[in-house]
Motif scaffolding. Structure first.
Motif, PDB file in Angstrom:
ATOM      1  N   UNK A  21     -24.333 -18.838 126.327  1.00  0.00           N
ATOM      2  CA  UNK A  21     -25.741 -18.422 126.339  1.00  0.00           C
ATOM      3  C   UNK A  21     -25.936 -16.909 126.208  1.00  0.00           C
ATOM      4  N   UNK A  22     -24.949 -16.121 126.602  1.00  0.00           N
ATOM      5  CA  UNK A  22     -25.188 -14.676 126.559  1.00  0.00           C
ATOM      6  C   UNK A  22     -24.657 -14.025 125.275  1.00  0.00           C
ATOM      7  N   UNK A  80     -31.447 -20.836 127.737  1.00  0.00           N
ATOM      8  CA  UNK A  80     -30.313 -20.210 128.447  1.00  0.00           C
ATOM      9  C   UNK A  80     -30.217 -20.724 129.880  1.00  0.00           C
ATOM     10  N   UNK A  81     -31.395 -20.847 130.502  1.00  0.00           N
ATOM     11  CA  UNK A  81     -31.384 -21.320 131.897  1.00  0.00           C
ATOM     12  C   UNK A  81     -30.804 -22.732 131.982  1.00  0.00           C
ATOM     13  N   UNK A  82     -31.204 -23.570 131.019  1.00  0.00           N
ATOM     14  CA  UNK A  82     -30.693 -24.943 131.037  1.00  0.00           C
ATOM     15  C   UNK A  82     -29.224 -25.021 130.621  1.00  0.00           C
ATOM     16  N   UNK A  84     -26.838 -22.910 131.523  1.00  0.00           N
ATOM     17  CA  UNK A  84     -26.005 -22.026 132.359  1.00  0.00           C
ATOM     18  C   UNK A  84     -24.762 -22.741 132.865  1.00  0.00           C
ATOM     19  N   UNK A  85     -24.183 -23.561 132.025  1.00  0.00           N
ATOM     20  CA  UNK A  85     -23.028 -24.328 132.462  1.00  0.00           C
ATOM     21  C   UNK A  85     -21.715 -23.581 132.320  1.00  0.00           C
ATOM     22  N   UNK A  87     -20.886 -20.815 133.407  1.00  0.00           N
ATOM     23  CA  UNK A  87     -20.480 -20.294 134.708  1.00  0.00           C
ATOM     24  C   UNK A  87     -19.968 -21.432 135.600  1.00  0.00           C
ATOM     25  N   UNK A  88     -20.650 -22.547 135.490  1.00  0.00           N
ATOM     26  CA  UNK A  88     -20.218 -23.697 136.301  1.00  0.00           C
ATOM     27  C   UNK A  88     -18.800 -24.108 135.953  1.00  0.00           C
ATOM     28  N   UNK A  91     -16.307 -21.662 137.326  1.00  0.00           N
ATOM     29  CA  UNK A  91     -16.117 -21.873 138.767  1.00  0.00           C
ATOM     30  C   UNK A  91     -15.213 -23.070 139.023  1.00  0.00           C
ATOM     31  N   UNK A 102     -16.908 -30.477 135.692  1.00  0.00           N
ATOM     32  CA  UNK A 102     -18.039 -30.617 136.611  1.00  0.00           C
ATOM     33  C   UNK A 102     -19.161 -31.459 136.026  1.00  0.00           C
TER      34      UNK A 102
ATOM     35  N   UNK B 283     -18.375 -36.274 142.146  1.00  0.00           N
ATOM     36  CA  UNK B 283     -18.541 -35.458 140.951  1.00  0.00           C
ATOM     37  C   UNK B 283     -17.356 -34.544 140.707  1.00  0.00           C
ATOM     38  N   UNK B 285     -15.083 -31.088 141.800  1.00  0.00           N
ATOM     39  CA  UNK B 285     -15.453 -29.784 142.324  1.00  0.00           C
ATOM     40  C   UNK B 285     -16.732 -29.270 141.652  1.00  0.00           C
ATOM     41  N   UNK B 287     -19.624 -26.105 141.196  1.00  0.00           N
ATOM     42  CA  UNK B 287     -19.727 -24.652 141.314  1.00  0.00           C
ATOM     43  C   UNK B 287     -20.368 -24.275 142.641  1.00  0.00           C
ATOM     44  N   UNK B 292     -25.776 -23.050 138.724  1.00  0.00           N
ATOM     45  CA  UNK B 292     -24.799 -23.917 138.050  1.00  0.00           C
ATOM     46  C   UNK B 292     -24.526 -25.206 138.822  1.00  0.00           C
ATOM     47  N   UNK B 295     -27.425 -27.506 138.191  1.00  0.00           N
ATOM     48  CA  UNK B 295     -27.377 -27.986 136.813  1.00  0.00           C
ATOM     49  C   UNK B 295     -26.275 -29.029 136.626  1.00  0.00           C
ATOM     50  N   UNK B 335     -31.489 -14.534 137.374  1.00  0.00           N
ATOM     51  CA  UNK B 335     -30.778 -14.649 136.097  1.00  0.00           C
ATOM     52  C   UNK B 335     -31.741 -14.445 134.926  1.00  0.00           C
ATOM     53  N   UNK B 339     -31.638 -11.453 132.065  1.00  0.00           N
ATOM     54  CA  UNK B 339     -31.512 -11.763 130.642  1.00  0.00           C
ATOM     55  C   UNK B 339     -32.770 -11.336 129.876  1.00  0.00           C
ATOM     56  N   UNK B 356     -39.460 -23.377 133.675  1.00  0.00           N
ATOM     57  CA  UNK B 356     -38.161 -23.984 133.968  1.00  0.00           C
ATOM     58  C   UNK B 356     -38.247 -24.840 135.238  1.00  0.00           C
TER      59      UNK B 356
END
Lengths: 134, 506
Positions: A21-22, A80-82, A84-85, A87-88, A91, A102, B283, B285, B287, B292, B295, B335, B339, B356
Motif C-alpha cells: 500500500x505504501x 490503503x486502510x483496507x 493494511x495486511x 504489516x499483519x 508481524x 494470518x 486463526x 498467530x 498481529x 492489522x 483486519x 495511519x 499517509x 472506513x
C-alpha cells in the motif's frame, strides 16, 4: 447462505496489482503496465492474485480499474486502510510460529455444533415415505 | 383444466342426477328384461309392480355404492390410487369420503398432492388442479395448506413448502384434521433429516399431534441417536425398522444409527459454551497492532461459508472488540493521517477514516445478519463501531418488518384479497421476519416493532375472520399476537387478543 465477501477485499486495487500500500504512484503504474503486458501474453503467473479472502482471477479490466482507483488520492487512502495486511503478515512472520498465514486458518475452524450442523443428513429421507425429493 | 368446486348445491344436483339415472336404468332393465315379457302379457298392474321392484333394487344398489364410496373410498385412494400416482381418481374418492366430510375440497387437494409427490416428475397440470381445489375452499384448513405446500415442494420450492407446512401444524378449529397434520409433520421430519438437522427431527417427532407414520418414527429414533439425546435401544431401532415400509431403502439409516453409540444422558448444549476467544486461537498467530489484527480477523470471517455455522457469538464478539480497539486507539486515524500527509490530502483524512469506520460497521452488521448472531450483548460495554453495527442491524431489521406490516395493512384497508394460502404465506413471512428480528435485536426491538405488527396483523386477522370466514388461519394469528403481547407486556393488546380468542371460541 452463500458467503459474499465484499469487493473491498476481493477487488482491492493493491491486491489486484500485488503491490504494497505504501508504494509510490509511479511504481504502481509501472506494476500495472507490467501486469497488463503479462496478461496480454497469457502468462499464468499473472492470471490470478492473492487476497485475504482467497485467490481471484486477474483480468486486464481489473488491472485498469485498479490503476484508475489509485489515481484518486482519497480513494487510494481508503483502499490503503483496507489493505493494511502487509504489516499483519510481517508481524505474523516474526512470531514464533513462522509461516502461519494470518489470513487463513491452518484448517477450517471446527465450529461448535449448532442446530444446523449436526452431521450429514440422510439422502433418501423422502424416499422412505415414497415421496419424490423436492 | 380446472377442478369444479364441490358445493352443497352441486351435491344436491349430483344426487338428483344419480336418482334419475337409477330410475332410467331401472326402467330400461324393466323394459328390456322381464318387464318387457310381462308387458306383452298386458297386465299393467304387474308391469308397475315389477318396475317398482327394479327401481327399488336400483336405488338400493346406488345407495350401497354411495355408502361404499363414503366408507371405503378414502382407504382405496390412500393405499392404492395415491401410491400409483393416480391423482384425479384419488381426489374424486377423497372428496366423497366420510373421512373428509369436514373438508372435502381440502381432502381432494391433498390426495392429488400426495399422488403428485409419488410421480417421477412434477406435473404442472396436477399442480393447477390442486391450486384450483384449494382456491375453491370456502374456509381453508390444514388439508388445503398441506396440499399447497406439497405442490410447492413438488415444484422445487422447498423453503416455501416448509413454511406452509409449519403453518398447517398451527391450524385450529374444525379444519385442523389429523391426517394432513400427520403428513405435514412427516414431510418436515424428512426434510430436516435430509439436511442433517437431527435435533429438529426429534423436536418435530416429540411435538404433540397425530401419530406419525412408521418411517417418520424410524427417522426420529435414528435422529435421537445422532443428536445425542435419549434414544431407542438397538432392539428398538430394529423394531422401528421392521415396522416401517421400504426396508431396503431404510437399511443404511438403521445401520448408521446402530453404529452410533447410544447416550443415556443428553449431551450438554455445545452452543452454550464456546470458549471465549477460541475463534481467535484457530486463526493462528495474529498481529499485535490493532488495525492489522482487526483486519486479519475481518478477512477471515467475511469469507467463511457457511457463515451461520462458523461465526458463533464468541467469535463475532472478538471481531467487534478488535474493531472497537481500532477506534478507541485511533490506529486507523493515525495511519490515515500519516499517509494523507504524504499523498497531499491531509484535510480529507478525517472524512476518509469516518467512511472506513462506516464500512467496517456495515460489514459487522452484515456478518451479524448473515450469521444470525446478535451483536448486542456480546461486547459489554459496546464500543463505537459495535454501536454503529448494532444500530445498522436494528434499522435493517425494523425496516424489513415495517415494510411487510405496511403492505399487509394497506391490503387489509383496500380489501385486496389473495387466495387463502397466499394470505397464510404473507402472514408467515411477516411473522418469520419479526421473529428473526426479535432474535437478533432482543426484547427492546420486539417492543419497538410490536405495536405496528399488532395493528396490521390484528386488522388482517379480523378481516379474515369476519368477512372472509377464514377462521382456521385467523385464530393462530390471534393466538400468536396474544403470546407476543404477553412477552412484550402490552396490556391493551393482551386484553384485545384475549377478547378475540375468548369471544370467537378461543
Amino acid at each position: 447462505m452463500a458467503a459474499t465477501p465484499p469487493p473491498r477485499f476481493a477487488h482491492n486495487p493493491f491486491f489486484v496489482l500485488g503491490a504494497e500500500p505504501d508504494r509510490p504512484r509511479v511504481e504502481l503504474e509501472r506494476e500495472g503496465q507490467k501486469l497488463l503486458g503479462m496478461l496480454e501474453l497469457g502468462l499464468r503467473s499473472a492470471a490470478t492474485y492473492a487476497t485475504p479472502t482467497g485467490p481471484e482471477a486477474r483480468t486486464p479490466e481489473a488491472v485498469r480499474a485498479a490503476l484508475a482507483e489509485l489515481r484518486a488520492p482519497e480513494k487510494r487512502l481508503l483502499h490503503e486502510l483496507w489493505a493494511s495486511f502487509a504489516r499483519a503478515e510481517a508481524d505474523a512472520d516474526a512470531s514464533a510460529s513462522a509461516g502461519a498465514d494470518p489470513f487463513r486458518s491452518p484448517a477450517q475452524p471446527s465450529a461448535p455444533k449448532s442446530d444446523d450442523d449436526e452431521g450429514p443428513g440422510i439422502a433418501g429421507a423422502f424416499a422412505l415415505f415414497g415421496w419424490r425429493r423436492p | 383444466m380446472s377442478a369444479r368446486p364441490w358445493t352443497r348445491a352441486g351435491r344436491r344436483r349430483s344426487a338428483l342426477a344419480l336418482v334419475a339415472a337409477a330410475l332410467l336404468v331401472g326402467g330400461l332393465v324393466g323394459r328390456l328384461g322381464a318387464g318387457g315379457a310381462i308387458a306383452r302379457r298386458g297386465d299393467p298392474a304387474l308391469v308397475f309392480a315389477v318396475l317398482m321392484v327394479l327401481v327399488t333394487v336400483g336405488l338400493t344398489l346406488l345407495g350401497l355404492l354411495i355408502t361404499l364410496r363414503g366408507a371405503f373410498g378414502w382407504p382405496l385412494a390412500r393405499f392404492v390410487l395415491i401410491p400409483l400416482g393416480l391423482g384425479r381418481p384419488a381426489a374424486y374418492l377423497a372428496r366423497h369420503a366420510n373421512q373428509w366430510q369436514r373438508d372435502p375440497e381440502g381432502g381432494a387437494a391433498l390426495a392429488e398432492a400426495l399422488a403428485l409427490l409419488r410421480r417421477p416428475r412434477h406435473d404442472p397440470a396436477a399442480a393447477e388442479r390442486i391450486a384450483a381445489l384449494v382456491d375453491s375452499v370456502a374456509t381453508i384448513g390444514a388439508a388445503g395448506i398441506t396440499a399447497s405446500a406439497l405442490a410447492s415442494a413438488s415444484r422445487g420450492d422447498r423453503d416455501g413448502a416448509r413454511e406452509l407446512l409449519l403453518g398447517a401444524l398451527e391450524i385450529e378449529g374444525t379444519k385442523a384434521l389429523p391426517f394432513p397434520q400427520r403428513i405435514a409433520r412427516a414431510w418436515l421430519i424428512a426434510d430436516a433429516a435430509e439436511r442433517g438437522r437431527w435435533r429438529r427431527v426429534v423436536e418435530l417427532a416429540d411435538a404433540r399431534g397425530p401419530a406419525l407414520p412408521a418411517s417418520a418414527r424410524l427417522l426420529a429414533g435414528a435422529a435421537a441417536r445422532f443428536a445425542g439425546t435419549h434414544s431407542p435401544t438397538d432392539t428398538g431401532l430394529w423394531i422401528l425398522w421392521l415396522l416401517s415400509p421400504g426396508h431396503k431403502d431404510s437399511r443404511p439409516l438403521l445401520e448408521r444409527a446402530i453404529a452410533t453409540p447410544r447416550v443415556l444422558h443428553r449431551r450438554p448444549d455445545l452452543e452454550e459454551a464456546p470458549a471465549r476467544g477460541g475463534g481467535v486461537d484457530e486463526l493462528g498467530p495474529l498481529p499485535s497492532e490493532p488495525l492489522p489484527r482487526a483486519l486479519a480477523l475481518h478477512a477471515h470471517w467475511i469469507a467463511r461459508d457457511p457463515l451461520h455455522l462458523r461465526l458463533v457469538p464468541s467469535r463475532l464478539g472478538d471481531l467487534c472488540r478488535a474493531w472497537d480497539e481500532v477506534h478507541r486507539s485511533g490506529a486507523a486515524r493515525r495511519q490515515a493521517e500519516a499517509r494523507a500527509a504524504r499523498l497531499g490530502i491531509l484535510g480529507q483524512a478525517e472524512a476518509i477514516v469516518e467512511r472506513f469506520h462506516d464500512e467496517v460497521a456495515a460489514d459487522l452488521a452484515d456478518l451479524s445478519l448473515r450469521s444470525g448472531v446478535a451483536i448486542a450483548g456480546l461486547v459489554d460495554p459496546p464500543g463505537e463501531l459495535s454501536q454503529r453495527a448494532i444500530f445498522r442491524v436494528r434499522s435493517q431489521l425494523l425496516e424489513g418488518v415495517e415494510e411487510l406490516a405496511e403492505t399487509m395493512e394497506s391490503r387489509t384497508v383496500d380489501k385486496r384479497a389473495l387466495p387463502a394460502v397466499e394470505e397464510w404465506r404473507a402472514w408467515s413471512e411477516l411473522r418469520r421476519r419479526y421473529e428473526r428480528a426479535g432474535a437478533l435485536g432482543g426484547l427492546d426491538l420486539r417492543r419497538l416493532m410490536f405495536p405496528q405488527v399488532h395493528r396490521s396483523a390484528c386488522n388482517f386477522a379480523v378481516w379474515l375472520w369476519n368477512e372472509r370466514k377464514e377462521t382456521g388461519i385467523a385464530k393462530p394469528i390471534f393466538r400468536w399476537l396474544l403470546t407476543e403481547a404477553e412477552a412484550v407486556g402490552d396490556e391493551a393488546a393482551i386484553d384485545l387478543q384475549r377478547r378475540n380468542l375468548g369471544v370467537k371460541g378461543g
